[in-house]
Design a protein around this motif. Structure first.
Motif, mmCIF file in Angstrom:
data_model
loop_
_atom_site.group_PDB
_atom_site.id
_atom_site.type_symbol
_atom_site.label_atom_id
_atom_site.label_comp_id
_atom_site.label_asym_id
_atom_site.label_seq_id
_atom_site.Cartn_x
_atom_site.Cartn_y
_atom_site.Cartn_z
ATOM 1 N N SER A 225 0.948 -1.076 0.132
ATOM 2 C CA SER A 225 0.093 0.210 0.099
ATOM 3 C C SER A 225 0.715 1.174 -0.033
ATOM 4 N N GLU A 229 0.817 4.249 -2.579
ATOM 5 C CA GLU A 229 1.215 6.146 -2.756
ATOM 6 C C GLU A 229 1.540 6.898 -2.707
ATOM 7 N N SER A 275 -2.718 10.376 -7.182
ATOM 8 C CA SER A 275 -2.659 9.806 -6.161
ATOM 9 C C SER A 275 -3.639 8.820 -6.013
ATOM 10 N N TRP A 276 -3.401 7.560 -4.709
ATOM 11 C CA TRP A 276 -3.625 7.091 -4.480
ATOM 12 C C TRP A 276 -4.103 6.455 -2.695
ATOM 13 N N HIS A 277 -5.350 6.497 -2.501
ATOM 14 C CA HIS A 277 -5.175 6.052 -0.791
ATOM 15 C C HIS A 277 -5.810 4.594 -1.126
ATOM 16 N N SER A 278 -5.514 3.936 -0.425
ATOM 17 C CA SER A 278 -6.326 2.642 -0.178
ATOM 18 C C SER A 278 -6.910 1.869 1.521
ATOM 19 N N CYS A 291 -8.555 0.232 -2.941
ATOM 20 C CA CYS A 291 -8.098 1.568 -3.841
ATOM 21 C C CYS A 291 -8.202 2.570 -4.263
#
Length: 337
Positions: A225, A229, A275-278, A291
């Motif tokens: 993760s 991110e 941009s990634w959040h997980s 994701c």
């Protein structure tokens, strides 16, 4: 009313007389395991929803004729299996990108979804019910490799294998359930076992997770993760086996081997996605990462994919990214993060 029946015999009598609340109480303890059976047969949570609803409607209409020669559980599995076989006949099997063709050596930037393909889908596992029997534990029997292998079997072989190996019915019981002979069931089992053995790893993900231990699994998932991110290619590559695969249904292209996977990951999710959040979850009895994609770290991130992780020898051996916000409600996950 959906609570467990306190007096099944009385509820069975009431259900035969047309009491739908009594019927609901009777089937409530079996709904989850019946749903899992439909998923194994059909490879889709949504198809399993449809199949279970249809099967329970069929059962409700026929409950007055249920004579108790078998258990209610066996009878409901008969109805559910026949319902699923009808769907297998009409809808065909579900696929993963690996079933369509060879892997790609370089990142494919213009990779439109293949909407005409019936794709294998992820499954949310809670209490499946039923006791572990025969070859497969209940959670092993919803692992991606096993469910994907089942899709290569004709419907009758798929049903025979599941009813015998997973659910513990005898060949005589299965013959009755499928309206065939025990010789036909044995033949179907023999053929199904050969195909599944060729496609399913000898060591299940349940065994692998137990051997690695929760602490190591949690660290691997957290590192995966974080690498996404932070766009950290070095951190990601350190987590992967040399023969790692990455697939993303409904996209048709997939990648095999550390070089191809890192070319894809570096070119697309680590570079081109802002941009990634997980969120950590589980899917098919395996660790998974949900994701969310955003335009910047501070912006709203929307549901993008459920990434199911497969482990081997202490590293990630496969990433299966089920792309689509429609998967998130199955896991009780919010549409934004």
């Amino acid at each position: 009313m959906s609570e467990t029946s306190l007096d099944p015999a009385a509820d069975l009598t009431r259900a035969r007389q047309g009491d739908d609340a009594a019927f609901t109480r009777l089937v409530a303890p079996l709904r989850r395991e019946l749903h899992a059976h439909c998923y194994r047969m059909l490879g889709s949570s949504h198809d399993a929803d449809d199949a279970l609803q249809d099967a329970l409607l069929r059962a409700w209409k026929a409950i007055a004729r249920f004579e108790g020669r078998s258990t209610l559980r066996s009878w409901l599995y008969t109805v559910a299996t026949r319902t699923c076989l009808d769907l297998v006949e009409s809808r065909g099997r579900r696929a993963l990108p690996m079933d369509l063709g060879p892997s790609s050596e370089r990142a494919v930037l213009d990779d439109p979804p293949l909407t005409e393909i019936a794709w294998l889908g992820p499954y949310s596992v809670s209490d499946l019910g039923g006791a572990p029997v025969a070859r497969y534990e209940q959670r092993e029997a919803v692992e991606l490799a096993f469910v994907a292998a089942l899709q290569h079997l004709p419907g009758n072989q798929r049903a025979a294998l599941l009813l015998f190996e997973v659910l513990g019915f005898s060949t005589a019981e299965i013959a009755t359930m499928m309206d065939t002979s025990t010789a036909s069931v044995n033949s179907a089992l023999q053929r199904a076992r050969r195909i599944v053995a060729d496609k399913v790893p000898a060591v299940s993900q349940q065994q692998t997770v137990r051997e690695l231990g929760n602490d190591r699994i949690q660290q691997l998932v957290a590192d995966y993760s974080t690498a996404l991110e932070q766009g950290d290619a070095d951190r990601l590559v350190a987590l992967l086996t040399e023969d790692v695969t990455w697939s993303m249904p409904p996209l048709g292209h997939w990648y095999s081997g550390i070089t191809a996977v890192m070319d894809f990951a570096t070119e697309i999710p680590l570079t081109r996605c802002p941009s990634w959040h997980s969120l950590v979850t589980t899917a098919n009895g395996q660790p998974a990462v949900a994701c969310y994609l955003g335009m910047s770290p501070d912006s709203e991130h929307t549901a993008w994919s459920i990434n199911v992780l497969t482990f081997r020898e202490g590293k990630i051996a496969a990433v299966t990214s089920f792309i689509g916000a429609e998967h998130f409600p199955l896991f009780g996950l919010p549409p934004v993060h």
